[in-house]
Design a protein around this motif. Structure first.
Motif: not given
Length: 411
Positions: A156-176, A178-186
């Motif tokens: 359980t504590p191992v899973s909790l720490f793993a979840n924190i790592c994954m969610i933080l990692g995802l948040a920073i990845t998505l920040y990267y 989105l920070k300069d905007g996204l290309p046109e959908i076309g």
């Protein structure tokens, strides 16, 4: 508790599949990808509820206190089904166990590839160029040590720490992303062809990888009814997981297009923060390995003890067997180090059968009354699910294997 169970459910579903959703959307397109993800999510969650309902029905029928696990539920449904199917009960139970073991160990192989691919990029940023297979060998020791945890409560504590790592990692990845905007959908494909959709299906169904954990988690809850209720662990947890998958896939493909990697972290570049994210996510995946591994070992170890006539608890024997199976997953990962294709293959080949084939089959059997079928709507609904599953199974497996062969030829 409710929170502890959600932590385990998250860890069972948030892994390399989450970071592979950009690759999935590359194969699905910006319109078709999200729509099919919603369909797969709804059907997968429905099938998990079907599994629980069938298990509860068998429990009540047999007058037992605890719901059976996945394989035992399938066995009991066949045992209490139409007379002609009863002789198949043991075979179907073993088949489910085999699929669970192959799926969970397949996840473990992918975890090795995921960790080593990310760590290789970190080393390249500091001008250390090692073959990805050597990096896998370096990852062996920490993976092996984490896999020797034999008690689910200690995870359980191992899973909790793993979840924190994954969610933080995802948040920073998505920040990267989105920070300069996204290309046109076309600039991005809105839909793709059949062969790419087959790869999309394999990756997407791999991402919804937690059905083998459903019954153990329900039985482990103090108030087990909170698991499958309307606002219970299953619906709330899987809704949040599905939203994360769709957001990660859409943003990843919009940002990096055809260059998107088998993991979003592979597109982050060489900045210090990017290396921290890759390390953090690799750590999260490494700590997720023992939970996936635990499910397979729980099924395999009693059979191994019986075959080799190992008496008693035999902790030394279990640790030796665990060490051997970790080496097996490493050996397979060394053979197929192409992350995106490996994910799609395991998803199409194994996850489909567990997530989408067995639940509708056992519902058809469990809902059948003497001299009376399960009803038109139940038959129609399950037929649609089975057709979708078998189509994805055959096309996804074929296309993944074809692309893996091409990958080897290119090398």
């Amino acid at each position: 508790s409710y929170l502890e169970t959600i932590v385990h459910l998250f860890k069972g579903n948030i892994g390399p599949g989450l970071f592979a959703m950009g690759d999935a959307f590359k194969n699905g397109g910006l319109i078709v990808g999200p729509l099919l993800t919603i369909v797969i999510a709804v059907v997968s969650i429905h099938c998990q509820h079907v599994l629980i309902a069938c298990s509860k029905k068998m429990r009540d029928l047999r007058g037992e206190e605890v719901c059976a696990d996945y394989a035992e539920t399938v066995k009991q449904c066949f045992e209490n089904g139409p007379t002609k199917l009863r002789s198949w009960s043991r075979t179907m139970s073993r088949l489910v166990d085999i699929f669970i073991c192959v799926t969970q160990l397949g996840f473990c192989c992918i975890y090795f590839v995921f960790i080593s691919t990310n760590v290789k990029q970190i080393m390249q940023a500091y001008e250390i160029d090692l073959d990805v297979r050597l990096v896998m060998l370096m990852a062996l020791l920490p993976v092996l040590l984490s896999s020797l945890i034999t008690n689910l409560k200690w995870l359980t504590p191992v899973s909790l720490f793993a979840n924190i790592c994954m969610i933080l990692g995802l948040a920073i990845t998505l920040y990267y992303a989105l920070k300069d905007g996204l290309p046109e959908i076309g600039e991005r494909a809105l839909w793709t062809n059949g062969s790419q959709l087959a790869l999309f299906f394999g990756t997407a169904i791999f991402a919804f990888e937690g059905i083998a954990l459903v019954m153990p988690l329900k039985n482990a809850m103090a108030k087990s009814r909170q698991f499958e209720s309307i606002l219970g662990v299953l619906n709330v947890g899987m809704f949040l997981v599905s939203v994360m998958f769709m957001f990660a896939g859409s943003v990843g493909y919009m940002k990096w297009g055809e260059a998107v990697g088998g993991s979003l972290t592979l597109n982050l570049g060489d900045t210090i923060l990017a290396q921290v994210v890759k390390l953090m996510v690799s750590m999260g995946v490494l700590l997720g390995y023992p939970l996936q591994f635990f499910v397979a070992i729980q099924i395999m170890w009693p059979n191994v003890k019986q075959i080799f006539r190992i008496p008693g608890r035999s902790l030394a024997g279990e640790l030796g067997f665990r060490s051997f199976m970790v080496l097996v997953t490493l050996a397979i990962a060394e053979l197929v180090p192409a992350l995106g294709l490996f994910i799609s293959l395991i998803g199409a080949l194994c996850s489909t059968a567990l997530a989408l084939v067995f639940p509708p089959v056992i519902e058809l059997i469990a809902r059948s009354e003497p001299n009376k079928g399960p009803g038109v709507w139940i038959c129609l609904k399950n037929l649609v699910i089975l057709v979708m599953a078998l189509l994805g199974f055959f096309t996804g497996t074929y296309e993944s294997l074809k692309q893996i062969v091409l990958h080897f030829n290119e090398q």
